[in-house]
Design a protein around this motif. Structure first.
Motif, PDB file in Angstrom:
ATOM      1  N   ASP A   1       0.800  -1.225   0.000  1.00  0.00           N
ATOM      2  CA  ASP A   1       0.000   0.000   0.000  1.00  0.00           C
ATOM      3  C   ASP A   1       0.836   1.280   0.000  1.00  0.00           C
ATOM      4  O   ASP A   1       0.298   2.362  -0.217  1.00  0.00           O
ATOM      5  CB  ASP A   1      -0.942   0.015   1.212  1.00  0.00           C
ATOM      6  CG  ASP A   1      -2.120  -0.917   1.043  1.00  0.00           C
ATOM      7  OD1 ASP A   1      -2.357  -1.398  -0.087  1.00  0.00           O
ATOM      8  OD2 ASP A   1      -2.816  -1.169   2.052  1.00  0.00           O
TER       9      ASP A   1
ATOM     10  N   PHE B   1       1.160   2.054  -5.078  1.00  0.00           N
ATOM     11  CA  PHE B   1       0.551   1.025  -5.905  1.00  0.00           C
ATOM     12  C   PHE B   1       1.499   0.612  -7.024  1.00  0.00           C
ATOM     13  O   PHE B   1       2.106   1.435  -7.691  1.00  0.00           O
ATOM     14  CB  PHE B   1      -0.769   1.507  -6.534  1.00  0.00           C
ATOM     15  CG  PHE B   1      -1.272   0.521  -7.557  1.00  0.00           C
ATOM     16  CD1 PHE B   1      -1.880  -0.654  -7.148  1.00  0.00           C
ATOM     17  CD2 PHE B   1      -1.071   0.731  -8.902  1.00  0.00           C
ATOM     18  CE1 PHE B   1      -2.301  -1.591  -8.070  1.00  0.00           C
ATOM     19  CE2 PHE B   1      -1.494  -0.205  -9.838  1.00  0.00           C
ATOM     20  CZ  PHE B   1      -2.111  -1.361  -9.417  1.00  0.00           C
TER      21      PHE B   1
ATOM     22  N   PHE C   1       0.405  -5.787  -6.384  1.00  0.00           N
ATOM     23  CA  PHE C   1      -0.911  -6.422  -6.363  1.00  0.00           C
ATOM     24  C   PHE C   1      -0.801  -7.885  -6.796  1.00  0.00           C
ATOM     25  O   PHE C   1      -1.425  -8.765  -6.202  1.00  0.00           O
ATOM     26  CB  PHE C   1      -1.910  -5.677  -7.248  1.00  0.00           C
ATOM     27  CG  PHE C   1      -3.235  -6.367  -7.285  1.00  0.00           C
ATOM     28  CD1 PHE C   1      -4.075  -6.329  -6.182  1.00  0.00           C
ATOM     29  CD2 PHE C   1      -3.617  -7.106  -8.385  1.00  0.00           C
ATOM     30  CE1 PHE C   1      -5.286  -7.007  -6.190  1.00  0.00           C
ATOM     31  CE2 PHE C   1      -4.818  -7.784  -8.410  1.00  0.00           C
ATOM     32  CZ  PHE C   1      -5.661  -7.735  -7.304  1.00  0.00           C
TER      33      PHE C   1
ATOM     34  N   SER D   1     -10.786  -6.423  -1.916  1.00  0.00           N
ATOM     35  CA  SER D   1     -11.145  -5.007  -1.964  1.00  0.00           C
ATOM     36  C   SER D   1     -10.196  -4.237  -2.878  1.00  0.00           C
ATOM     37  O   SER D   1     -10.621  -3.395  -3.674  1.00  0.00           O
ATOM     38  CB  SER D   1     -11.103  -4.424  -0.541  1.00  0.00           C
ATOM     39  OG  SER D   1     -11.266  -3.039  -0.569  1.00  0.00           O
ATOM     40  N   ARG D   2      -8.913  -4.533  -2.795  1.00  0.00           N
ATOM     41  CA  ARG D   2      -7.933  -3.862  -3.652  1.00  0.00           C
ATOM     42  C   ARG D   2      -8.139  -4.235  -5.119  1.00  0.00           C
ATOM     43  O   ARG D   2      -7.877  -3.436  -6.009  1.00  0.00           O
ATOM     44  CB  ARG D   2      -6.523  -4.201  -3.189  1.00  0.00           C
ATOM     45  CG  ARG D   2      -6.114  -3.401  -1.967  1.00  0.00           C
ATOM     46  CD  ARG D   2      -4.955  -4.047  -1.229  1.00  0.00           C
ATOM     47  NE  ARG D   2      -4.574  -3.281  -0.058  1.00  0.00           N
ATOM     48  CZ  ARG D   2      -5.250  -3.293   1.097  1.00  0.00           C
ATOM     49  NH1 ARG D   2      -6.339  -4.013   1.229  1.00  0.00           N
ATOM     50  NH2 ARG D   2      -4.832  -2.579   2.120  1.00  0.00           N
TER      51      ARG D   2
ATOM     52  N   ALA E   1     -10.327  -1.845  -6.800  1.00  0.00           N
ATOM     53  CA  ALA E   1      -9.893  -0.446  -6.827  1.00  0.00           C
ATOM     54  C   ALA E   1      -9.667   0.022  -8.260  1.00  0.00           C
ATOM     55  O   ALA E   1      -9.184  -0.752  -9.112  1.00  0.00           O
ATOM     56  CB  ALA E   1      -8.612  -0.281  -6.017  1.00  0.00           C
TER      57      ALA E   1
END
Length: 155
Positions: free
Chosen positions: A109, A112, A117, A140-141, A144
């Motif tokens: 975090d 990014f 990821f 959740s990410r 995004a």
């Protein structure tokens, strides 16, 4: 009886094994995008022994944050190396602990990156067990806008 770490021809020249962290941190400070050849050197240097330390894992996140252009070789190496560190080198094998999950999310975090990821998703795929809150956080990410845009750009 203590033995000195032998110098090995690896990681951008001749370096003792205990200098690996300094080399990785130096690459991050230089802020230069790694070439596929440099990634291959890094891969050989870090996988020729027992893998990476926790400090080296943190330095690899710093190096990822310094990358401004996508390099498929970097993403593959970063994901493979750190998944190996957190899922397979750590004990108990195959289990992502609460502390490891917190570290991964905190580091990912900070800035990014698609590689960051991809690492989170791969750790979830490889781990036999992970905290439910970590799974929820990664999901959740995934929704995004930054992740969606980065994934669309690679398609």
């Amino acid at each position: 009886m203590t033995t000195a770490n032998p110098a090995k021809a690896s990681l951008f020249g001749l370096h003792a094994l205990d200098e690996r962290l300094a080399v990785i941190a130096g690459l991050a400070r230089a802020g230069k995008n790694l070439t596929p050849s440099e990634v291959r050197q890094l891969r050989r240097a870090l996988f020729e022994d027992e893998g990476v330390s926790h400090e080296e894992a943190g330095a690899l996140f710093e190096l990822d944050r310094a990358q401004n252009a996508s390099c498929l070789e970097w993403t593959e190496f970063f994901v493979e190396c750190l998944t190996d560190h957190f899922v397979w080198q750590a004990r108990p094998t195959g289990v992502l602990t609460h502390e490891q999950a917190e570290f991964l999310l905190t580091e990912a975090d900070r800035k990014f990156s698609l590689a960051g990821f991809a690492l989170l998703a791969n750790v979830l795929a490889d781990a036999d067990r992970a905290p439910q809150w970590f799974l929820d956080a990664v999901r959740s990410r995934a929704r995004a806008p930054a992740v969606q845009a980065a994934l669309a750009a690679t398609a």
